[in-house]
Write an enzyme that holds these catalytic residues in place. Structure first.
Site, PDB file in Angstrom:
ATOM      1  N   SER A 123       5.015  -1.234   5.461  1.00 11.46           N
ATOM      2  CA  SER A 123       5.232  -2.586   4.941  1.00 11.46           C
ATOM      3  C   SER A 123       6.485  -3.239   5.509  1.00 11.46           C
ATOM      4  O   SER A 123       7.501  -2.574   5.757  1.00 11.46           O
ATOM      5  CB  SER A 123       5.365  -2.489   3.418  1.00 11.46           C
ATOM      6  OG  SER A 123       5.912  -3.669   2.887  1.00 11.46           O
ATOM      7  N   GLU A 125       8.434  -4.743   3.785  1.00 11.07           N
ATOM      8  CA  GLU A 125       9.490  -4.517   2.788  1.00 11.07           C
ATOM      9  C   GLU A 125      10.474  -3.446   3.270  1.00 11.07           C
ATOM     10  O   GLU A 125      11.573  -3.338   2.739  1.00 11.07           O
ATOM     11  CB  GLU A 125       8.886  -4.119   1.442  1.00 11.07           C
ATOM     12  CG  GLU A 125       8.316  -5.271   0.651  1.00 11.07           C
ATOM     13  CD  GLU A 125       9.392  -6.265   0.182  1.00 11.07           C
ATOM     14  OE1 GLU A 125      10.285  -5.866  -0.562  1.00 11.07           O
ATOM     15  OE2 GLU A 125       9.334  -7.435   0.585  1.00 11.07           O
ATOM     16  N   TYR A 147      10.342   0.393  -4.148  1.00  6.97           N
ATOM     17  CA  TYR A 147       9.098   0.322  -3.357  1.00  6.97           C
ATOM     18  C   TYR A 147       9.404   0.404  -1.862  1.00  6.97           C
ATOM     19  O   TYR A 147       8.789   1.184  -1.136  1.00  6.97           O
ATOM     20  CB  TYR A 147       8.353  -0.989  -3.678  1.00  6.97           C
ATOM     21  CG  TYR A 147       7.201  -1.264  -2.733  1.00  6.97           C
ATOM     22  CD1 TYR A 147       5.964  -0.655  -2.913  1.00  6.97           C
ATOM     23  CD2 TYR A 147       7.351  -2.139  -1.653  1.00  6.97           C
ATOM     24  CE1 TYR A 147       4.907  -0.903  -2.033  1.00  6.97           C
ATOM     25  CE2 TYR A 147       6.303  -2.390  -0.779  1.00  6.97           C
ATOM     26  CZ  TYR A 147       5.083  -1.780  -0.970  1.00  6.97           C
ATOM     27  OH  TYR A 147       4.043  -2.031  -0.114  1.00  6.97           O
TER      28      TYR A 147
HETATM   29  P1  NAP Z   1      -3.318  -3.277  -4.209  1.00  7.70           P
HETATM   30  O1  NAP Z   1      -4.292  -4.410  -4.286  1.00  7.70           O
HETATM   31  O2  NAP Z   1      -2.238  -3.181  -5.214  1.00  7.70           O
HETATM   32  O3  NAP Z   1      -4.167  -1.917  -4.221  1.00  7.70           O
HETATM   33  C1  NAP Z   1      -3.536  -0.672  -4.412  1.00  7.70           C
HETATM   34  C2  NAP Z   1      -4.599   0.399  -4.510  1.00  7.70           C
HETATM   35  O4  NAP Z   1      -3.957   1.670  -4.688  1.00  7.70           O
HETATM   36  C3  NAP Z   1      -5.569   0.249  -5.709  1.00  7.70           C
HETATM   37  O5  NAP Z   1      -6.861   0.590  -5.276  1.00  7.70           O
HETATM   38  C4  NAP Z   1      -5.042   1.298  -6.690  1.00  7.70           C
HETATM   39  O6  NAP Z   1      -6.032   1.790  -7.566  1.00  7.70           O
HETATM   40  C5  NAP Z   1      -4.622   2.388  -5.725  1.00  7.70           C
HETATM   41  N1  NAP Z   1      -3.717   3.381  -6.299  1.00  7.70           N
HETATM   42  C6  NAP Z   1      -2.493   3.162  -6.870  1.00  7.70           C
HETATM   43  N2  NAP Z   1      -1.944   4.330  -7.242  1.00  7.70           N
HETATM   44  C7  NAP Z   1      -2.820   5.305  -6.919  1.00  7.70           C
HETATM   45  C8  NAP Z   1      -2.824   6.708  -7.053  1.00  7.70           C
HETATM   46  N3  NAP Z   1      -1.816   7.378  -7.618  1.00  7.70           N
HETATM   47  N4  NAP Z   1      -3.899   7.399  -6.579  1.00  7.70           N
HETATM   48  C9  NAP Z   1      -4.931   6.759  -6.027  1.00  7.70           C
HETATM   49  N5  NAP Z   1      -5.010   5.423  -5.889  1.00  7.70           N
HETATM   50  C10 NAP Z   1      -3.950   4.701  -6.327  1.00  7.70           C
HETATM   51  O7  NAP Z   1      -2.611  -3.260  -2.763  1.00  7.70           O
HETATM   52  P2  NAP Z   1      -3.027  -4.008  -1.395  1.00  7.70           P
HETATM   53  O8  NAP Z   1      -2.387  -5.350  -1.378  1.00  7.70           O
HETATM   54  O9  NAP Z   1      -4.478  -3.861  -1.166  1.00  7.70           O
HETATM   55  O10 NAP Z   1      -2.204  -3.139  -0.343  1.00  7.70           O
HETATM   56  C11 NAP Z   1      -2.776  -1.978   0.255  1.00  7.70           C
HETATM   57  C12 NAP Z   1      -1.673  -1.096   0.795  1.00  7.70           C
HETATM   58  O11 NAP Z   1      -0.931  -1.803   1.775  1.00  7.70           O
HETATM   59  C13 NAP Z   1      -0.655  -0.626  -0.231  1.00  7.70           C
HETATM   60  O12 NAP Z   1      -0.220   0.656   0.154  1.00  7.70           O
HETATM   61  C14 NAP Z   1       0.487  -1.613  -0.089  1.00  7.70           C
HETATM   62  O13 NAP Z   1       1.686  -1.036  -0.538  1.00  7.70           O
HETATM   63  C15 NAP Z   1       0.449  -1.848   1.411  1.00  7.70           C
HETATM   64  N6  NAP Z   1       0.925  -3.131   1.895  1.00  7.70           N
HETATM   65  C16 NAP Z   1       0.441  -4.287   1.375  1.00  7.70           C
HETATM   66  C17 NAP Z   1       0.832  -5.511   1.897  1.00  7.70           C
HETATM   67  C18 NAP Z   1       0.278  -6.798   1.363  1.00  7.70           C
HETATM   68  O14 NAP Z   1       0.884  -7.842   1.637  1.00  7.70           O
HETATM   69  N7  NAP Z   1      -0.844  -6.793   0.660  1.00  7.70           N
HETATM   70  C19 NAP Z   1       1.716  -5.535   2.992  1.00  7.70           C
HETATM   71  C20 NAP Z   1       2.178  -4.322   3.520  1.00  7.70           C
HETATM   72  C21 NAP Z   1       1.769  -3.130   2.985  1.00  7.70           C
HETATM   73  P3  NAP Z   1      -6.337   1.097  -9.005  1.00  7.70           P
HETATM   74  O15 NAP Z   1      -7.306  -0.013  -8.710  1.00  7.70           O
HETATM   75  O16 NAP Z   1      -6.911   2.228  -9.769  1.00  7.70           O
HETATM   76  O17 NAP Z   1      -5.024   0.590  -9.541  1.00  7.70           O
HETATM   77  O1  F7E Z   2       6.809 -11.728  -3.924  1.00  5.20           O
HETATM   78  C1  F7E Z   2       9.225 -14.302  -5.003  1.00  5.20           C
HETATM   79  C2  F7E Z   2       9.682 -12.847  -5.027  1.00  5.20           C
HETATM   80  O2  F7E Z   2       5.469 -10.165  -5.333  1.00  5.20           O
HETATM   81  C3  F7E Z   2       7.064 -12.585  -2.830  1.00  5.20           C
HETATM   82  C4  F7E Z   2       3.474  -6.655  -1.693  1.00  5.20           C
HETATM   83  O3  F7E Z   2       2.146  -6.749  -1.237  1.00  5.20           O
HETATM   84  O4  F7E Z   2       4.282  -7.859   0.213  1.00  5.20           O
HETATM   85  C5  F7E Z   2       4.257  -7.861  -1.197  1.00  5.20           C
HETATM   86  O5  F7E Z   2       5.579  -7.789  -1.731  1.00  5.20           O
HETATM   87  C6  F7E Z   2       8.345 -13.355  -3.069  1.00  5.20           C
HETATM   88  C7  F7E Z   2       9.534 -12.494  -3.558  1.00  5.20           C
HETATM   89  O6  F7E Z   2       5.349 -10.013  -2.796  1.00  5.20           O
HETATM   90  C8  F7E Z   2       7.873 -14.987  -8.295  1.00  5.20           C
HETATM   91  O7  F7E Z   2      11.023 -12.744  -5.520  1.00  5.20           O
HETATM   92  C9  F7E Z   2       9.292 -15.905  -6.939  1.00  5.20           C
HETATM   93  O8  F7E Z   2      10.674 -12.877  -2.847  1.00  5.20           O
HETATM   94  O9  F7E Z   2       4.260 -11.878  -3.914  1.00  5.20           O
HETATM   95  P1  F7E Z   2       5.403 -10.940  -4.076  1.00  5.20           P
HETATM   96  P2  F7E Z   2       6.449  -9.079  -2.094  1.00  5.20           P
HETATM   97  O10 F7E Z   2       7.493  -8.652  -3.022  1.00  5.20           O
HETATM   98  O11 F7E Z   2       6.876  -9.776  -0.833  1.00  5.20           O
HETATM   99  C10 F7E Z   2       4.888  -6.702   0.818  1.00  5.20           C
HETATM  100  C11 F7E Z   2       4.786  -6.850   2.309  1.00  5.20           C
HETATM  101  C12 F7E Z   2       4.355  -5.433   0.290  1.00  5.20           C
HETATM  102  O12 F7E Z   2       4.293  -4.438   0.994  1.00  5.20           O
HETATM  103  C13 F7E Z   2       4.095  -5.362  -1.179  1.00  5.20           C
HETATM  104  O13 F7E Z   2       3.185  -4.299  -1.473  1.00  5.20           O
HETATM  105  O14 F7E Z   2       8.110 -14.303  -4.122  1.00  5.20           O
HETATM  106  N1  F7E Z   2       8.810 -14.793  -6.327  1.00  5.20           N
HETATM  107  N2  F7E Z   2       8.742 -16.029  -8.153  1.00  5.20           N
HETATM  108  C14 F7E Z   2       7.915 -14.205  -7.135  1.00  5.20           C
HETATM  109  N3  F7E Z   2       7.166 -13.105  -6.969  1.00  5.20           N
HETATM  110  C15 F7E Z   2       6.314 -12.768  -7.967  1.00  5.20           C
HETATM  111  N4  F7E Z   2       5.528 -11.688  -7.825  1.00  5.20           N
HETATM  112  N5  F7E Z   2       6.258 -13.486  -9.141  1.00  5.20           N
HETATM  113  C16 F7E Z   2       7.014 -14.606  -9.353  1.00  5.20           C
HETATM  114  O15 F7E Z   2       6.919 -15.249 -10.393  1.00  5.20           O
END
Ligand code: NAP
Ligand code: F7E
Length: 324
Positions: A123, A125, A147
């Site tokens: 990520s 992050e 995270y």
């Molecule tokens: P998401 O919608 O939150 O999905 C997370 C998945 O992980 C869900 O299917 C959840 O199952 C499963 N899970 C959580 N804990 C588990 C455990 N202990 N054992 C087995 N399964 C578990 O996340 P996403 O946005 O699709 O992201 C997919 C991956 O990419 C994650 O690793 C995330 O950290 C990473 N990532 C995401 C982004 C982004 O912007 N979306 C960017 C960079 C990296 P349940 O449905 O049972 O909760």
């Molecule tokens: O926050 C600001 C918050 O929770 C984005 C995950 O998929 O992407 C995701 O992480 C920004 C932050 O995503 C609210 O402070 C303001 O600066 O949508 P977010 P994230 O933290 O960037 C990365 C790449 C991952 O890997 C993660 O799994 O938005 N913000 N106000 C807020 N954020 C939330 N959630 N809620 C608010 O009310």
């Protein structure tokens, strides 16, 4: 027929990746953890075409049994505790799932079949308090949340198993990617869902935290294609996947409310509850290497993404579908 196993198949990316792999002719197996309520809404439409198997990243034995039973060619590790804000409330659990879970899965692969190709969901992050802009594969990590720290561990253990045991294991360093299937707690979907509710007269305000944070937001459907391309590259190499554009939360708000014919200033309330103990102020990725070596490029623009999400949320509410 190649066989892929996806952890996190019930999540946003898991559902898009499963669809994509089915279209490529794969047999798809998805690992699901036990839950007292069914949470298959994102994969309902393909459930007949995939196999679901029980397992949990916290349970090493379940991972070994799962691989022995299904013998996949490729494993995509998308499962994680993925919400940054929650990682301060549950830092140990986040470490167990998002960090050590990767080691458990890699070790299960090493034991059962080291020929399995492995994808780790790294990520942006990990860049956190960025030391270089734009961020690329060589940019040092400086995570800003439990995270982010857990993802750095997952990233390096993937590199280490590749170097120690010769596994074909890759990490995709993906910047934020969104879609109508994004969880409601993430800022983009929180905004578009609430815009739809306000437009339909179901709500009057939207409470948010830091509006100045900047992110490189792309479309999840484009990003899962990059995962597959990376895994199927002849050499195991890590790539940054991003659009190369950065926008603030306020810009997202503005576009989303405008698309619904509304002014965000009439509805948004800043609420300290949504501020983070440590913020990631600015992310913007440089995906030049992925473009050059994998031929990957994003298709959906920032404005296109915002409109897609608002339209989908309005339609969902109009159709009486409970948003999840
Ligand atoms: P998401 O919608 O939150 O999905 C997370 C998945 O992980 C869900 O299917 C959840 O199952 C499963 N899970 C959580 N804990 C588990 C455990 N202990 N054992 C087995 N399964 C578990 O996340 P996403 O946005 O699709 O992201 C997919 C991956 O990419 C994650 O690793 C995330 O950290 C990473 N990532 C995401 C982004 C982004 O912007 N979306 C960017 C960079 C990296 P349940 O449905 O049972 O909760
Ligand atoms: O926050 C600001 C918050 O929770 C984005 C995950 O998929 O992407 C995701 O992480 C920004 C932050 O995503 C609210 O402070 C303001 O600066 O949508 P977010 P994230 O933290 O960037 C990365 C790449 C991952 O890997 C993660 O799994 O938005 N913000 N106000 C807020 N954020 C939330 N959630 N809620 C608010 O009310």
């Amino acid at each position: 027929m190649p066989k892929a196993l996806i952890t996190g198949i019930t999540g946003q990316d898991g559902s898009y990746l499963a669809e994509f792999l089915l279209a490529q002719g794969y047999e798809v197996v998805g690992m699901v953890r036990r839950s007292s309520t069914i949470n298959f809404h994102r994969i309902e439409h393909i459930q007949e075409r995939i196999t679901l198997t029980p397992g949990d990243l916290l349970d090493q034995v379940s991972l070994i049994h799962m691989l022995e039973e299904h013998r996949p060619d490729e494993v995509y590790n998308l499962a994680a505790q993925s919400f940054v804000q929650t990682s301060w409330a549950q830092p140990v659990f986040t470490g167990e799932a998002t960090a050590l879970g990767v080691t458990r899965l890699l070790d299960a692969i090493r034991i059962v079949d080291p020929q399995i190709r492995f994808y780790q969901a790294s990520s942006s992050e990990m860049f956190g308090k960025v030391v270089e802009t734009p961020q690329r594969e060589t940019t040092p990590f400086y995570p800003r949340s439990p995270y982010g720290v857990a993802k750095v561990y997952g990233h390096w253990i993937t590199v280490n198993y590749r170097e120690s045991y010769g596994l074909h294991a890759v990490s995709g360093i993906l910047f934020n990617h969104e879609s109508p299937r994004r969880g409601l707690e993430f800022v983009t979907r929180k905004i578009t869902h609430q815009v739809a509710r306000i437009k339909l007269g179901l709500s009057r305000e939207l409470r948010l935290g830091n509006l100045d944070a900047r992110r490189d937001w792309g479309f999840a459907g484009d990003y899962v294609k990059a995962m597959w391309t990376m895994v199927n590259h002849d050499r195991p190499v890590d790539y940054v996947i991003a659009t190369g554009e950065t926008h603030s939360v306020e810009e997202f708000l503005n576009l989303a409310f405008n698309h619904a014919g509304l002014d965000w200033r009439d509805y948004v309330v800043q609420d300290p509850r949504f501020m983070r103990p440590a913020e990631v102020d600015l992310l913007v990725g440089d995906a030049t290497k992925a473009g050059r070596e994998l031929g990957w490029e994003p298709q959906v623009t920032f404005a296109g993404l915002v409109q897609m999400m608002v339209d989908a949320d309005v339609k969902m509410l109009q159709d009486g579908v409970t948003p999840v």
